[in-house]
Design an enzyme around this catalytic site. Structure first.
Site, short mmCIF file in Angstrom:
data_model
loop_
_atom_site.label_atom_id
_atom_site.label_comp_id
_atom_site.label_asym_id
_atom_site.label_seq_id
_atom_site.Cartn_x
_atom_site.Cartn_y
_atom_site.Cartn_z
N ASP A 175 0.83 -1.22 0.00
CA ASP A 175 0.00 0.00 0.00
C ASP A 175 0.86 1.26 0.00
OD1 ASP A 175 -2.37 1.39 -0.05
OD2 ASP A 175 -2.69 1.31 2.12
N ASN A 231 -11.01 -2.32 -5.19
CA ASN A 231 -10.22 -1.46 -6.09
C ASN A 231 -10.89 -1.26 -7.46
OD1 ASN A 231 -7.02 -2.67 -4.83
ND2 ASN A 231 -8.14 -0.83 -4.24
C1 IPE Z 1 -5.46 -2.58 -0.12
O1 IPE Z 1 -5.09 -1.27 -0.36
C2 IPE Z 1 -5.50 -3.34 -1.41
C3 IPE Z 1 -4.22 -3.57 -2.05
C4 IPE Z 1 -3.05 -3.26 -1.58
C5 IPE Z 1 -4.29 -4.20 -3.34
P1 IPE Z 1 -6.16 -0.12 -0.50
O2 IPE Z 1 -5.42 1.14 -0.70
O3 IPE Z 1 -7.16 -0.47 -1.53
O4 IPE Z 1 -6.85 -0.16 0.92
P2 IPE Z 1 -7.80 0.88 1.67
O5 IPE Z 1 -8.99 1.07 0.80
O6 IPE Z 1 -7.05 2.14 1.87
O7 IPE Z 1 -8.13 0.23 2.95
C1 IPE Z 2 -1.54 0.27 -3.35
O1 IPE Z 2 -1.31 1.64 -3.39
C2 IPE Z 2 -1.79 -0.31 -4.72
C3 IPE Z 2 -3.18 -0.75 -4.97
C4 IPE Z 2 -4.15 -0.71 -4.11
C5 IPE Z 2 -3.47 -1.26 -6.29
P1 IPE Z 2 -2.49 2.67 -3.43
O2 IPE Z 2 -2.86 2.90 -4.85
O3 IPE Z 2 -3.61 2.24 -2.56
O4 IPE Z 2 -1.80 3.96 -2.83
P2 IPE Z 2 -2.40 4.95 -1.73
O5 IPE Z 2 -2.83 4.11 -0.59
O6 IPE Z 2 -3.53 5.67 -2.36
O7 IPE Z 2 -1.25 5.84 -1.38
MG MG Z 3 -4.02 2.46 -0.60
#
Ligand code: IPE
Ligand code: IPE
Ligand code: MG
Length: 247
Positions: free
Chosen positions: A21, A69
């Protein structure tokens, strides 16, 4: 300090799961688009896979795309899918050379056809590899997993292949997408968020959680060693008392 030297190879987690993340925030800090963050995350994935395999970890599960997502802007979703296709294309032969088996968990039928094809090829190529299993969680959520498992178990009961009273925890686990894999002993989450985000809800029952502030694109081998060392300093009691463990 060389962290790797301090890792006790006789007490490695067999299965490490990672919530990768913070890509968006990483890019934003640099004035870039979120997609730049996702692209920059590939190095972190590569380093993690390499480090885990070198140590002798048996299974590494990476949360790459959650059910939730899909609700992101269409542009970001399609960029992530393209990135998935191009990375698998680039990395599959290297995984194979390193004797790593690639597999997936999640509702992969909902991925674009190009992704499904690329995954299928890479999984076929690496299916007999034995050094480590790399599991990509794609269109995955813990609730999806439990729900599909209940559906399959219910079908087996209805068709007379399973007795209701035989559906205990062990039997139920065979219907989960992670069937055959040990539960993760260690879960790493980057970006400081203190939540599970619908990841392996059943399988994480007794997993040690290690949350780091670092944003995922900055994750390197040293960070994996750091997390494993923290895990090795935990006392896993599984409900017992500390005294019972040392006896
Ligand atoms: C969790 O990250 C999913 C992945 C890393 C693929 P998110 O960025 O989607 O999680 P939330 O929504 O902040 O909890
Ligand atoms: C994790 O990084 C990757 C996926 C969930 C695909 P994020 O895209 O959630 O990045 P933040 O949390 O918005 O910084
Ligand atoms: Mg995230």
């Amino acid at each position: 300090m060389n962290l790797r030297e301090n890792v006790d190879l006789n007490n490695l987690p067999k299965h490490i799961a990672v919530i990768m993340d913070g890509n968006g925030r990483w890019a934003k800090k640099r004035g870039g688009l979120r997609i730049f963050g996702h692209q920059s995350a590939i190095t972190a994935v590569r380093e993690t896979v390499e480090a885990a395999a070198e140590l002798g970890v048996e299974c590494l599960t990476l949360y790459a795309f959650s059910t939730e997502n899909w609700s992101r802007p269409a542009m970001e979703v399609s960029a992530l899918m393209q990135l998935l296709v191009s990375s698998i294309r680039k990395e599959a032969s290297k995984l194979n050379k390193n004797n790593i088996r690639l597999t997936t968990i999640g509702d992969t039928a909902s991925l674009p056809a190009a992704c499904q094809n690329e995954l299928k090829e890479a999984m076929e190529m690496t299916k007999d590899n034995t050094r480590m299993t790399l599991v990509l969680a794609l269109s995955y959520s813990g609730r999806w997993d439990i729900t599909q498992a209940v559906q399959k178990a219910a079908r087996d009961v209805a068709q007379g292949n399973l007795k209701e009273q035989d559906l205990n925890e062990k039997a139920f686990e065979k219907y989960l997408s992670t069937a055959g894999l040990p539960d993760p002993e260690l879960l790493i989450r980057t970006s400081g968020e203190q939540r599970i985000s619908n990841f392996l809800l059943w399988q994480l029952a007794y997993t040690e959680l290690y949350i780091m502030e670092l944003l995922w694109p900055d994750f390197r081998k040293e960070h994996l060693y750091e997390a494993i060392l923290a895990y090795q300093n935990r006392e896993r009691r599984f409900g017992k008392t500390s005294e019972q463990l040392t006896k």
